[in-house]
Design an enzyme around this catalytic site. Structure first.
Site, PDB file in Angstrom:
ATOM      1  N   SER A 184      46.105  40.183  46.257  1.00 23.27           N
ATOM      2  CA  SER A 184      45.156  39.117  46.594  1.00 23.27           C
ATOM      3  C   SER A 184      45.905  37.916  47.176  1.00 23.27           C
ATOM      4  CB  SER A 184      44.352  38.743  45.342  1.00 23.27           C
ATOM      5  OG  SER A 184      43.324  37.839  45.654  1.00 23.27           O
ATOM      6  N   LEU A 185      45.938  36.790  46.472  1.00 24.68           N
ATOM      7  CA  LEU A 185      46.695  35.625  46.926  1.00 24.68           C
ATOM      8  C   LEU A 185      48.125  36.006  47.285  1.00 24.68           C
ATOM      9  CD1 LEU A 185      47.477  32.535  47.032  1.00 24.68           C
ATOM     10  CD2 LEU A 185      48.014  32.803  44.601  1.00 24.68           C
ATOM     11  N   GLN A 221      46.256  35.228  41.652  1.00 28.98           N
ATOM     12  CA  GLN A 221      45.647  34.346  40.673  1.00 28.98           C
ATOM     13  C   GLN A 221      45.499  35.061  39.333  1.00 28.98           C
ATOM     14  OE1 GLN A 221      42.019  32.708  42.140  1.00 28.98           O
ATOM     15  NE2 GLN A 221      41.435  31.751  40.196  1.00 28.98           N
ATOM     16  N   HIS A 275      36.590  38.745  45.682  1.00 27.57           N
ATOM     17  CA  HIS A 275      36.651  40.046  46.361  1.00 27.57           C
ATOM     18  C   HIS A 275      35.302  40.781  46.287  1.00 27.57           C
ATOM     19  CE1 HIS A 275      40.871  39.406  46.953  1.00 27.57           C
ATOM     20  NE2 HIS A 275      41.007  39.165  45.662  1.00 27.57           N
ATOM     21  N   ARG A 304      42.387  28.096  51.161  1.00 26.56           N
ATOM     22  CA  ARG A 304      41.778  29.290  50.570  1.00 26.56           C
ATOM     23  C   ARG A 304      41.302  29.011  49.151  1.00 26.56           C
ATOM     24  NH1 ARG A 304      43.456  33.921  47.443  1.00 26.56           N
ATOM     25  NH2 ARG A 304      42.712  35.918  48.293  1.00 26.56           N
ATOM     26  N   GLN A 326      39.809  40.265  53.368  1.00 26.30           N
ATOM     27  CA  GLN A 326      40.263  40.463  51.992  1.00 26.30           C
ATOM     28  C   GLN A 326      39.372  39.752  50.974  1.00 26.30           C
ATOM     29  OE1 GLN A 326      42.780  37.945  49.850  1.00 26.30           O
ATOM     30  NE2 GLN A 326      44.564  39.262  50.206  1.00 26.30           N
TER      31      GLN A 326
END
Length: 416
Positions: free
Chosen positions: A109-110, A31, A216, A134, A265
């Site tokens: 991340s993503l 993102q 996060h 998500r 995560q």
């Protein structure tokens, strides 16, 4: 999906053809890499069909997100994650049509979902639904708990962590991205105070990130609980090659571990800098970012100065990608199908870069004359300069080839 091979043909591995023995790692952005209109260059590409598949899988108009949404709309987590993931998969599919293959993967991340889909751990439809869930879960969590994120530039990792620990309130390190680039996240007031503390310790700059949540960090605990339920409903297979995980920078190839890792995560910092070091330690020689933007490309260059770092975000970059991979390739293969290239054998090469299509009726064992058409590349005829017997077709139908890349080889009668 995500392969250049056709029935009866093996995928072509570009890095295995290179003299320098390149080992490729595909990396995928998260993102923040999204841009308005980022899908437009891909609408006429064969890989665009994945967009329609993603819309069917999640019940949303993904094409509109990729082509029509403005920056404010894309900034919403539920939109940025889905659009970034789908475009990354479109780019991956296009790159794999060239025959390029990966040895390792990682995603920021993503982007970890992109990496797992690229390596076959997640089916595409399942991955689309997971990413949509998500994004929705993180959006809800962000709406319920106000948070923000900011990049601290020009300060050692440990000093950034100390600034967070010295700050009253909720603020944590969220991303260890690259040397001198660490992201902190938490409540807006605490992030501001920690940022001032970091600047007093020598940070060059504090850059607010255009996000609506503290990702996060423990603020994402509700999203983590919701995501666990979604993860329990999909099949996760062992990836075809190791994927380096965000949470601990370890290469993982065990299917059972990923269900836990993906949930963990959301509330753990992304160890991206350590992940890049792990890939290098595994022997990766070339890092290739696939997807919108070039955020990871910049991070990789900062982390591994002098490394070979490539990126593909638009169709126009595919030829440059292939040319770069071919730079250290021999001008002609010395072994094909296990046989030496003798003086009575000749190569037929592509006149230009583009998609290869085989000529009608051309096959192994066929006798051809000088000037016969072997196939076409980007509309240009590929004609043989020699007479002889076709011993092998070296390019895959529908594969993108570079100029002067061998597409077939012949055995001549007299070596002329």
């Amino acid at each position: 999906m995500f392969t250049a091979s056709l029935p009866g043909h093996a995928p072509v591995s570009l890095h295995r053809r290179s003299r320098g023995g390149r080992v490729l790692a595909f990396t995928f952005p998260g993102q923040g890499s999204q841009q308005p209109g980022m899908g437009e260059p891909w609408t006429s590409h064969e890989s665009w069909e994945l967009v329609e598949e993603s819309s069917d899988a999640c019940g949303r108009d993904v094409a509109a997100l990729l082509c029509e949404a403005d920056a404010d709309e894309l900034r919403h987590t539920r939109n940025s994650q889905l659009s970034t993931f789908v475009l990354s998969m479109v780019v991956l599919d296009a790159v794999e049509r060239t025959g390029a293959t990966l040895s390792f993967a990682a995603g920021h991340s993503l982007g970890e979902y992109s990496a797992l889909t690229a390596t076959g751990a997640l089916a595409y439809d399942d991955a689309v639904r997971l990413v949509a869930e998500r994004g929705e879960a993180m959006q809800v969590a962000a709406d319920e708990q106000e948070g923000t994120m900011a990049a601290v530039l020009g300060l050692d990792d440990n000093l950034v962590a100390e600034a967070c620990e010295a700050t009253p309130g909720d603020v944590w390190v969220a991303n260890y991205n690259a040397p001198g680039q660490v992201v902190i996240a938490g409540s807006p007031d605490a992030v501001a105070v920690a940022g001032d503390e970091a600047k007093s310790s020598g940070a060059k700059r504090l850059m607010q990130l255009p996000v609506g949540g503290a990702f996060h960090t423990p603020f994402m605990q509700p999203a983590r609980d919701r995501l666990r339920k979604a993860l329990a409903e999909v099949e996760i297979r062992a990836p075809s090659v190791p994927v380096v995980a965000n949470v601990d920078a370890r290469p993982r190839s065990d299917a059972d571990e990923w269900r836990t890792v993906l949930a963990q995560q959301l509330t753990s910092p992304v160890l991206w800098r350590a992940s890049l070091h792990a890939l290098a330690d595994l022997g990766v020689t070339t890092f290739v970012e696939l997807g919108p933007g070039k955020v990871l490309t910049g991070m990789t260059k900062r982390t591994h100065k002098g490394a070979s770092v490539l990126s593909v975000s638009a169709p126009a970059e595919i030829d440059a990608f292939m040319e770069e991979l071919a730079n250290d390739a021999p001008s002609a293969p010395t072994v094909m199908g296990g046989e030496n290239l003798y003086v009575t054998e000749r190569l037929i090469v592509s006149p230009c870069a583009g998609i290869f299509t085989l000529g009608a009726g051309v096959r192994d064992g066929q006798q051809i004359r000088v000037g016969d058409v072997i196939g076409h590349v980007a509309g240009e005829e590929v004609r043989s300069a020699f007479a002889g017997t076709v011993m092998g077709i070296m390019a895959v139908e529908g594969e993108r080839v570079t100029a002067r890349q061998p597409v077939a080889w012949l055995r001549t009668a007299d070596g002329t």
